[in-house]
Design a protein around this motif. Structure first.
Motif, PDB file in Angstrom:
ATOM      1  N   THR A 199     -26.848  25.417  52.658  1.00  0.00           N
ATOM      2  CA  THR A 199     -25.706  26.349  52.152  1.00  0.00           C
ATOM      3  C   THR A 199     -25.590  26.934  53.699  1.00  0.00           C
ATOM      4  O   THR A 199     -24.363  27.746  53.948  1.00  0.00           O
ATOM      5  CB  THR A 199     -26.212  27.116  51.145  1.00  0.00           C
ATOM      6  OG1 THR A 199     -27.356  27.738  51.545  1.00  0.00           O
ATOM      7  CG2 THR A 199     -26.470  26.550  50.031  1.00  0.00           C
TER       8      THR A 199
ATOM      9  N   THR B 216     -22.542  25.871  56.397  1.00  0.00           N
ATOM     10  CA  THR B 216     -21.779  25.393  55.131  1.00  0.00           C
ATOM     11  C   THR B 216     -20.902  27.799  55.371  1.00  0.00           C
ATOM     12  O   THR B 216     -19.921  27.491  56.250  1.00  0.00           O
ATOM     13  CB  THR B 216     -21.728  25.337  53.955  1.00  0.00           C
ATOM     14  OG1 THR B 216     -22.380  24.422  53.462  1.00  0.00           O
ATOM     15  CG2 THR B 216     -19.689  25.409  53.371  1.00  0.00           C
TER      16      THR B 216
ATOM     17  N   ARG C 238     -21.359  30.855  49.469  1.00  0.00           N
ATOM     18  CA  ARG C 238     -23.064  30.477  49.772  1.00  0.00           C
ATOM     19  C   ARG C 238     -24.238  31.110  49.787  1.00  0.00           C
ATOM     20  O   ARG C 238     -24.991  30.670  49.509  1.00  0.00           O
ATOM     21  CB  ARG C 238     -22.252  29.496  50.931  1.00  0.00           C
ATOM     22  CG  ARG C 238     -21.873  28.010  51.052  1.00  0.00           C
ATOM     23  CD  ARG C 238     -21.951  26.803  49.622  1.00  0.00           C
ATOM     24  NE  ARG C 238     -21.095  26.113  50.271  1.00  0.00           N
ATOM     25  CZ  ARG C 238     -20.646  25.730  49.487  1.00  0.00           C
ATOM     26  NH1 ARG C 238     -20.797  26.555  48.309  1.00  0.00           N
ATOM     27  NH2 ARG C 238     -19.959  24.408  48.723  1.00  0.00           N
TER      28      ARG C 238
ATOM     29  N   ARG D 233     -29.867  25.291  43.723  1.00  0.00           N
ATOM     30  CA  ARG D 233     -29.023  24.212  45.104  1.00  0.00           C
ATOM     31  C   ARG D 233     -29.899  23.347  45.546  1.00  0.00           C
ATOM     32  O   ARG D 233     -29.692  21.862  45.281  1.00  0.00           O
ATOM     33  CB  ARG D 233     -29.309  25.344  46.655  1.00  0.00           C
ATOM     34  CG  ARG D 233     -27.754  25.480  46.671  1.00  0.00           C
ATOM     35  CD  ARG D 233     -26.264  24.483  47.434  1.00  0.00           C
ATOM     36  NE  ARG D 233     -24.947  24.687  46.629  1.00  0.00           N
ATOM     37  CZ  ARG D 233     -24.212  23.771  46.714  1.00  0.00           C
ATOM     38  NH1 ARG D 233     -24.333  23.520  47.704  1.00  0.00           N
ATOM     39  NH2 ARG D 233     -23.304  24.027  46.818  1.00  0.00           N
TER      40      ARG D 233
END
Lengths: 649, 318
Positions: free
Chosen positions: A439, A442, A636, A644
């Protein structure tokens, strides 16, 4: 950025260093110590270095020219887009002409009877009342136009959504591929893709329907996939043992088992499609949205409200009816009788024929109630008395001024003043501590993409407005949500208010917001708060109410006061719901950044509107992409580990 | 892969079947709401400002009541309207403020749009201050003195500089370049929409506060909030050629009408009428004020004007 891909080391250090968060931060700090001087030497710090940007305006301008020059002759348009466009026009026209042919009485009867069959008497009465109200407001024809558009758009969205959902529900690889695509479709501000759609299809209904499909299909796809994946394993095994083929299993077991999710998907799709009705008016969709939009041009809040109310009514009726249908599905598998539907059909035909015989197909003009004038007077009174010079507390304009100077300015200047690499580091740290290295990666890449696109400064301006709006939304939303969770009466009273604010087209409250707070970033923030607040209140209330009653009783019997109960039991137990509220607050606030651009919010929102108004693909699309990146990053950064972790790396 | 190609082939052929085989001409698609009850329809584009609404309202009223057409209106900004006009999605654009690039592409190169003469109204963009302020400080109406008064125009949004308020993103504007090139101590703040800008101007005027704004005439708001233009360096042909280096005022533009070429040829009485449509700034403002200030519906406002100006519009009828 390479460092973030490194996995956390298993060091045998004692005490504090065993804490995973601290480990992550230390690692990040180490990376920073090595990388930052390098970056600093190469590109002097400050705003994003120009050496690292890519200018897309040239290729985008070329693309747009190519489309305009070839639209009338290239086979791609003649044999594909042209037909798509024709199908849409034919479908919408067919529904519209049918609705007109049935007449207002017939349509009202149809709505009420269908509601009666799927959802009971109370909702049938409500539906009839809603349709009559649309007529009374003088909006019958625009309402029918919007309805025709909605039918076509929702059907198309359901088909597209189910196909995507089937693909991702049946194949893990497709699921991985489609997930980011669906994410993007949802975060991309609708305004940003109106322009490309218009370039290809031209102004009008086909473009509007297709833009709506892009916006409304993702929830259908997600819920279809969820339903297929969630199907009961035992039932599936039983079906398989009977020797059925894969296709038979899908049609006879998996899809029927996912009925409830499919219906919820339909419900969500209808809501999303309706919320696009007004935005689509910007590209000539006609109907209610167009009335709202035209009223805005002459600064006429009353007229905008008269067109906005039917949208709210349609949304509430469709929401309640589809939701009730969903609940019934679960509750009693009642024996299917075709007879009931036969009654519905007969009733509608009877009313429609009667209407035709009496010659009363159009809504009669004398039955129109004008609400525009009293509404405008009320708005004028409100702004005249609240704008400034209110004793002691000051007027709304003063508040807006203070908010801009004391909150928005320092936040914007602070963010823009940070060296670019430190922004990336902060994002990485937040995302990694809350989530996983994936995450974090990203989030950092999304933030870096903003820099590469060359819109670093306006993006940070937008970010500061989003953060301020979310902060206020959360404070107010949590307070109201907690209060509503503790009082049934308040919750009941709030429900219609929240409905209205959630479904009222944002264009309607643009002018009151400016009249109260002046032009600038403060009204943009206010509009965002109005839009995001209902969802936050709802999620908070629901989360708190779902806290295990046993835990509440136990703490109560131990003599905890009501405040202690809230602080030590309810809030901690409702933590996932509260985190979801934060996440939704961010997504929703980001969704109205463009609306903020219309009242002086500037930055990315203005650029998107500018792109659309000037046919400037480069400005509009790049700003839209930057909003998507901001959304991705914020999502995120606020996505907790549990969610997640379950999906697994 | 085979499955996918068959699927695509199937989709394309079913599309073709549904809509009749062969090529689908993207320029030959009317709105699905048009011709609903078998009437002849004209589709007019409306721009977001009230003056444009007035043109359309009056044209619509006369087309419907004198010539027996059914009129659809679509609200679009000017640049997208050019595109829609070229595709035949709308038949006419009644008030264009000058778009040389679009004119070159659609009128001269592609010939899908035909000019339809002047609207009769001359448009002008400029910087304005409210007249009550100009009376207090007579020298404020020259750009050379603007820096002296920058403090007066400060708002929370413009920070330490004076605020120059700009409006909708669809407008033609050089203001950012002007502020820079004339070395003015001002910050351009974009209201983002005309509605927001008008609302803010009315609020300022109610409290007699100073403000400096991008604005244009003809505009009905002048009747409600009297404003005086600030003199900028005089306009000379071509002085605004380079958008980065502009340091002169905006020109006076005779506003133009444009029709879709097919419609201009085969539009019968409607096309002939729209070509002849020509009125004055005063006429337009009269209707605009009824719509925007008296909150009349465009239709009622048009009726009121039509009833009292018979001699003007009789000449437009074919």
């Amino acid at each position: 950025m390479a460092t973030i891909t490194a996995s956390p080391p298993r060091l045998g250090l004692p005490g504090l260093l065993k804490n995973r968060a601290v480990q992550k931060l230390l690692l990040l700090a180490l990376a920073a110590v090595i990388l930052v001087p390098l970056a600093n030497a190469r590109w002097a710090s400050g705003a994003w270095p120009s050496g690292l940007t890519v200018d897309l305006s040239e290729p985008l301008a070329k693309t747009s020219d190519w489309i305009i020059d070839n639209r009338d002759s290239h086979p791609l348009f003649l044999y594909f887009f042209g037909h798509v466009s024709n199908v849409v026009v034919i479908a919408v026209r067919a529904v519209y002409l049918t609705l007109l042919a049935i007449g207002w009485a017939g349509v009202t009867a149809l709505g009420a009877l269908v509601a009666w069959r799927v959802a009971g008497v109370r909702l049938a009465l409500g539906t009839a009342a809603a349709f009559l109200a649309c007529g009374l407001l003088g909006m019958w024809v625009p309402t029918m136009q919007t309805l025709a558009l909605m039918v076509a758009a929702v059907l198309a969205s359901v088909v597209v959504g189910m196909l995507l959902g089937l693909a991702s529900g049946l194949s893990d690889r497709m699921d991985r591929v489609l997930r980011p695509v669906l994410d993007t479709m949802q975060v991309l501000p609708a305004f940003a893709y109106l322009l490309p759609v218009v370039l290809v299809f031209g102004i009008g209904v086909p473009a509007a329907v297709l833009a709506t499909v892009v916006y409304a299909a993702p929830p259908m796809a997600r819920l279809t996939s969820l339903g297929l994946r969630g199907a009961d394993k035992e039932v599936l095994e039983a079906v398989e043992s009977l020797g059925s083929t894969a296709r038979q299993r899908l049609l006879t077991a998996r899809i029927p088992l996912a009925r409830k999710e499919l219906l919820l998907g339909l419900n969500q799709t209808i809501m999303m499609a309706l919320s696009m009705a007004v935005i689509a008016a910007v590209i000539g969709a006609g109907g209610l949205g167009d009335r709202v939009y035209q009223a805005l041009a002459s600064v006429d809040v009353g007229a905008a409200l008269a067109a906005g109310i039917p949208i709210v009514l349609l949304a509430v009726v469709l929401d309640r009816v589809t939701a009730a249908a969903g609940e019934r599905l679960g509750a009693d598998p009642e024996p299917r009788s075709g007879l009931g539907w036969l009654y519905v059909l007969a009733g509608v035909v009877a009313v429609a024929v009667a209407g035709r015989l009496v010659g009363r197909l159009d809504w009669p003009d004398p039955w129109v109630v004008g609400i525009a004038e009293p509404v405008n007077r009320a708005v004028d009174w409100m702004t005249a008395h609240l704008y400034s010079g209110v004793p002691v507390i000051g007027g709304t304009a003063d508040w807006a001024g203070h908010f801009t100077t004391w909150v928005l300015d320092p936040m914007r200047d602070g963010l823009q003043g940070l060296p670019w690499w430190s922004v990336l580091l902060i994002v990485a740290a937040l995302a990694w501590v809350i989530g996983t290295w994936r995450t974090a990666l990203t989030a950092v890449l999304a933030m870096a993409a903003i820099g590469v696109l060359g819109v670093w400064k306006p993006s940070l301006d937008t970010l500061s407005q989003v953060l301020a709006a979310v902060a206020v939304t959360l404070v107010v939303g949590f307070a109201v949500g907690i209060a509503a969770a503790r009082s049934d009466r308040l919750e009941r009273a709030l429900r219609p208010v929240l409905d209205v604010f959630q479904t009222m087209p944002q264009f309607v409250y643009l002018i009151p917001v400016v009249a109260l707070f002046g032009v600038g970033r403060a009204p943009a923030v206010a509009a965002a708060i109005v839009y995001a607040l209902p969802a936050v209140v709802r999620i908070t209330t629901q989360g708190l109410r779902q806290v295990d009653p046993a835990a509440m009783e136990a703490s109560g019997s131990l003599g905890a006061t009501s405040w202690q109960q809230l602080k030590q039991v309810q809030l901690p137990l409702a933590r996932p719901a509260l985190l979801l509220a934060v996440n939704q607050g961010l997504v929703l606030v980001l969704a109205v950044v463009v609306i903020g651009g219309l009242v002086g919010g500037g930055a990315l929102g203005y650029d998107v509107v500018f792109g659309l108004a000037q046919g400037d693909l480069a400005t509009g699309l790049v700003a839209g992409a930057a909003i998507v990146c901001l959304g991705l990053m914020l999502d995120r950064v606020t996505q907790p580990t549990e969610r997640r972790a379950k999906k697994g790396a | 892969m085979r499955v996918r190609t068959t699927a695509i082939a199937a989709a394309v052929s079913s599309l073709a079947l549904l809509t009749g085989c062969g090529a689908a001409d993207m320029t030959k698609q009317a709105s699905p709401f048009a011709n609903a009850q078998g009437a002849k329809t004209v589709t007019l584009s409306v721009q977001s400002w009230v003056g444009a609404q007035s043109n359309v309202a009056v044209a619509q009223y006369l087309l419907e009541h004198e010539l027996g057409y059914r009129v659809d209106t679509v609200q679009v900004d000017e640049v997208p309207a050019w595109d829609a006009l070229s595709q035949g999605r709308v038949d006419a654009l009644l008030e264009d403020w000058g778009h040389p690039e679009q004119e070159q592409r659609y009128v001269k190169d592609k010939k899908t749009i035909a000019p339809a003469g002047e609207l009769g109204v001359t448009g002008h963009i400029g910087w304005f201050v409210p007249t009550y302020l100009a009376k207090q400080h007579p020298d404020i109406t020259n750009w050379k003195n603007l820096n002296k008064y920058a403090d007066l125009f400060r708002t929370p949004e413009s920070g330490s500089k004076g605020q120059l308020m700009d409006g909708s993103p669809s407008y033609v504007t050089n203001d950012k370049a002007l502020v820079k090139n004339l070395k003015l101590d001002y910050q351009v703040v974009f209201a983002g929409s005309e509605a927001a800008q008008i609302t803010q101007m009315k609020q300022f005027a109610k409290e007699k506060k100073p403000f400096l704004t991008y604005w244009y005439s003809p505009q009905w708001l002048f009747k409600k909030v009297p404003m005086t233009e600030v003199k900028l360096p005089a306009y000379k042909e071509g002085c605004d050629a380079d958008p980065e280096k502009v340091a002169c005022a905006y020109p006076h533009t005779p506003l133009q009408k444009y029709l879709n070429t097919d419609f201009a040829k085969n539009g019968g009485k409607a096309a002939a009428f729209l070509k002849k449509f020509k009125w004055t700034t005063g006429d337009q403002n009269e209707v605009s004020l009824l719509i925007a200030d008296k909150k009349m519906t465009p239709e009622d406002a048009a009726k009121k004007w039509v009833d009292s100006h018979k001699s003007t519009w009789k000449k437009w009828l074919p």
